[in-house]
Design an enzyme around this catalytic site. Structure first.
Site, mmCIF file in Angstrom:
data_model
loop_
_atom_site.group_PDB
_atom_site.id
_atom_site.type_symbol
_atom_site.label_atom_id
_atom_site.label_comp_id
_atom_site.label_asym_id
_atom_site.label_seq_id
_atom_site.Cartn_x
_atom_site.Cartn_y
_atom_site.Cartn_z
ATOM 1 N N HIS A 182 24.684 -29.434 17.416
ATOM 2 C CA HIS A 182 25.336 -30.464 16.579
ATOM 3 C C HIS A 182 26.848 -30.522 16.778
ATOM 4 C CE1 HIS A 182 26.245 -27.109 13.823
ATOM 5 N NE2 HIS A 182 27.119 -27.906 13.235
ATOM 6 N N LYS A 186 32.416 -30.637 20.255
ATOM 7 C CA LYS A 186 33.764 -30.066 20.095
ATOM 8 C C LYS A 186 34.281 -29.521 21.421
ATOM 9 C CE LYS A 186 33.654 -29.097 15.169
ATOM 10 N NZ LYS A 186 33.638 -28.080 14.115
HETATM 11 FE FE LIG Z 1 29.109 -27.948 12.118
HETATM 12 FE FE LIG Z 2 30.482 -30.979 12.943
#
Ligand SMILES: [Fe+2]
Ligand SMILES: [Fe+2]
Length: 322
Positions: A182, A186
């Site tokens: 998820h 990033k």
């Molecule tokens: Fe997260």
């Molecule tokens: Fe997140």
């Protein structure tokens, strides 16, 4: 040094780390077997026959060890010599090592085959062991890193789904892949923003809010087409009242699975330590989620989550079912 069960020293032509033992269970560790030597069942048996249950490896080998476990996960999970807590730790460590690789890889999508394989084994194990959550409590990292957070959220989400009555392995494998990855998006955001110790500027926050879209893209680029996986990745910051991101979805657009990962994600973020904040204890985190986020979270699933954790819920405040 890292203490590991002897049962985790699996057969390999070249063990990728030094192995130490502690004679009598205390005192200075003694080098038992050098790195790159072969390992087989006979070596394990010999250690057990001398009453050695745990070995030690250098702390620097933590992720080499995780990769070793990943390669032997099916055998370890089926090994009758290994206890459920030891197996839970193996799932956790191997998943953390793999997620660390994902977060550092410029081509995270190429690792999606391996994450799915690991998710499949972990889901099978979680479904058949009711004590998973209490075993997990002993191994969960309380320091926040994106890779440990990813694994924590995966574990909480699958356990919550199971507690809420979703027990179809296929469904949980699909959901699990989205949960584990998820925050993989990033990896596409500047470390200056990810690791910022002060409040993000408006522009930085706008960049940060795109990470679920990057996670979604990583999955799509890897050939993922299943809705549960894609929705968990893209929508884990959406809220029932429409205040979430990246798409500002509202309750009618959020599946129970998205609602579950959202609860798991917030709970883990609150209960882990960051450079700029202490970890909250579980009670305090649940209280905040209840009192400050009740219009944003699914309160029925939240109650299942509270019950599942076995925490004393803030009963006087919690809405009772029925
Ligand atoms: Fe997260
Ligand atoms: Fe997140």
């Amino acid at each position: 040094m890292l203490t590991i069960p002897v049962g985790c020293l699996r057969t390999t032509p070249a063990m990728p780390f030094d192995i130490y033992i502690q004679p009598g269970g205390r005192g200075a560790p003694v080098l038992y077997r050098e790195k790159d030597l072969p390992m087989d069942a006979a070596v394990r048996e010999r250690l057990w026959s001398h009453g050695v249950q745990n070995a030690l490896i250098p702390a620097s080998a933590e992720y080499t060890y995780g990769a070793h476990l990943e390669g032997h996960l099916p055998a370890i999970l089926q090994d009758p010599e290994m206890s459920p807590p030891a197996k839970t730790a193996v799932v956790y460590r191997s998943a953390c090592a793999l997620m660390m690789e994902v977060m550092q890889s410029p081509r995270a999508g190429q690792l999606c085959g391996r994450t799915q394989e690991l998710v499949n084994h972990a889901v099978g194990f979680f479904l058949t062991h009711d004590e998973t959550l209490s075993c997990l409590a002993d191994v969960l990292s309380f320091d926040y890193y994106t890779y440990t957070h990813s694994v924590n959220v995966f574990a909480f989400s699958i356990c919550l789904a199971k507690a809420a009555g979703y027990k179809d392995p296929e469904v949980l494998r699909e959901f699990g892949q989205g949960c584990l990855l998820h925050d993989a998006g990033k990896s596409r955001i500047s470390p200056d923003i990810i690791n910022a110790k002060t409040k993000l500027s408006e522009a930085q926050w706008a960049v940060m809010q795109r990470h679920p879209v990057h996670s979604f893209d990583i999955l799509v680029e890897a050939g993922e087409g299943r809705d549960l996986a894609l929705d968990a990745a893209r929508s884990h910051h959406e809220k029932l009242d429409g205040s979430g991101y990246p798409d500002g979805l509202v309750a009618s657009e959020l599946s129970p699975f998205v609602r579950m990962i959202t609860i798991a994600d917030i709970f883990d973020a609150l209960t882990t330590r960051r450079p700029y904040k202490d970890a909250m204890n579980r009670q305090a985190a649940l209280r905040i989620m209840y009192s400050e986020m009740r219009r944003k979270l699914d309160m029925d699933l939240f109650q299942v989550f509270v019950d599942m954790l076995g925490e004393e819920p803030p009963r006087s405040e919690l809405r009772l079912k029925g």
